[in-house]
Write a protein that holds these residues in place. Structure first.
Motif, PDB file in Angstrom:
ATOM      1  N   MET A 296      38.733 -42.925 -56.785  1.00 25.09           N
ATOM      2  CA  MET A 296      40.107 -42.725 -56.652  1.00 25.09           C
ATOM      3  C   MET A 296      40.904 -41.804 -57.318  1.00 25.09           C
ATOM      4  N   PHE A 297      40.520 -41.600 -58.621  1.00 24.05           N
ATOM      5  CA  PHE A 297      40.985 -40.613 -59.134  1.00 24.05           C
ATOM      6  C   PHE A 297      40.998 -39.183 -58.643  1.00 24.05           C
ATOM      7  N   THR A 298      39.852 -38.792 -58.089  1.00 23.89           N
ATOM      8  CA  THR A 298      39.717 -37.585 -57.471  1.00 23.89           C
ATOM      9  C   THR A 298      40.766 -37.397 -56.448  1.00 23.89           C
ATOM     10  N   LEU A 299      40.845 -38.585 -55.540  1.00 32.41           N
ATOM     11  CA  LEU A 299      42.039 -38.561 -54.092  1.00 32.41           C
ATOM     12  C   LEU A 299      43.204 -38.381 -54.742  1.00 32.41           C
ATOM     13  N   ALA A 300      43.578 -39.170 -55.902  1.00 33.20           N
ATOM     14  CA  ALA A 300      44.803 -38.928 -56.591  1.00 33.20           C
ATOM     15  C   ALA A 300      45.152 -37.810 -57.249  1.00 33.20           C
ATOM     16  N   ALA A 301      44.215 -37.111 -57.765  1.00 29.28           N
ATOM     17  CA  ALA A 301      44.376 -35.440 -58.267  1.00 29.28           C
ATOM     18  C   ALA A 301      44.538 -34.724 -57.100  1.00 29.28           C
ATOM     19  N   SER A 302      43.700 -35.144 -55.981  1.00 31.59           N
ATOM     20  CA  SER A 302      43.976 -33.807 -55.085  1.00 31.59           C
ATOM     21  C   SER A 302      45.527 -34.184 -54.242  1.00 31.59           C
ATOM     22  N   ILE A 303      45.884 -35.397 -54.137  1.00 33.32           N
ATOM     23  CA  ILE A 303      47.122 -35.649 -53.528  1.00 33.32           C
ATOM     24  C   ILE A 303      48.039 -35.001 -54.347  1.00 33.32           C
ATOM     25  N   CYS A 304      48.212 -35.057 -55.676  1.00 32.72           N
ATOM     26  CA  CYS A 304      49.408 -34.467 -56.563  1.00 32.72           C
ATOM     27  C   CYS A 304      49.168 -33.018 -56.429  1.00 32.72           C
TER      28      CYS A 304
END
Length: 150
Positions: A1-9
């Motif tokens: 989920m951190f990868t997704l969160a970083a991508s969204i940011c």
């Protein structure tokens, strides 16, 4: 989920920078560019630098390329340019992955389906079929796994 969160940011920062440049907002251009640089630098540090210094820190899933893949698709408006950038990014991700057969190669198959999609809803309503398919195929995969492993 951190990868997704970083991508969204990164995606939000990229859209903010793009909009600031379109509006010719000098203050917004500078602030958004600095924030985007900090965001990309932070994602790079989480993926490449921290795992070397912190024990049991694997970094982000799929590495820096996995974080930047969604951001690259935002840059383009044309469907084919988006698919092309996704394909090139996925190929790069596969080539830089050191596993013998990276799972990401199978993601390239989805690009063919996306290429053929015309943007319209299909003739048949298969929503409930897919609601059933997802848990049933996971159950089937678990049964196969436990059958093989004993």
């Amino acid at each position: 989920m951190f990868t997704l969160a970083a991508s969204i940011c990164i995606c939000y920062l990229l859209m903010w920078a793009r909009d600031s440049f379109k509006e010719n907002n000098r203050k917004g251009m500078i602030l958004s560019s600095v924030c985007l640089a900090i965001g990309i630098g932070t994602a790079y540090a989480l993926c490449r630098i921290l795992p070397d210094y912190i024990e049991n820190c694997g970094g982000l899933d799929y590495g820096f390329s996995g974080v930047m893949l969604p951001a690259l698709t935002i840059l383009f408006k044309n469907k084919y340019a988006k698919l092309g950038s996704s394909g090139a990014s996925l190929a790069w991700l596969c080539l830089t992955d050191m596993k013998p057969i990276p799972v990401q190669w199978y993601c390239l198959l989805s690009l063919a389906v996306l290429f053929l999609y015309n943007g319209k809803k299909g003739k048949y309503n298969l929503k409930y079929l897919f609601y059933l398919y997802y848990p049933l195929h996971l159950i089937l995969l678990c049964i196969i796994h436990f059958s093989i492993s004993g």
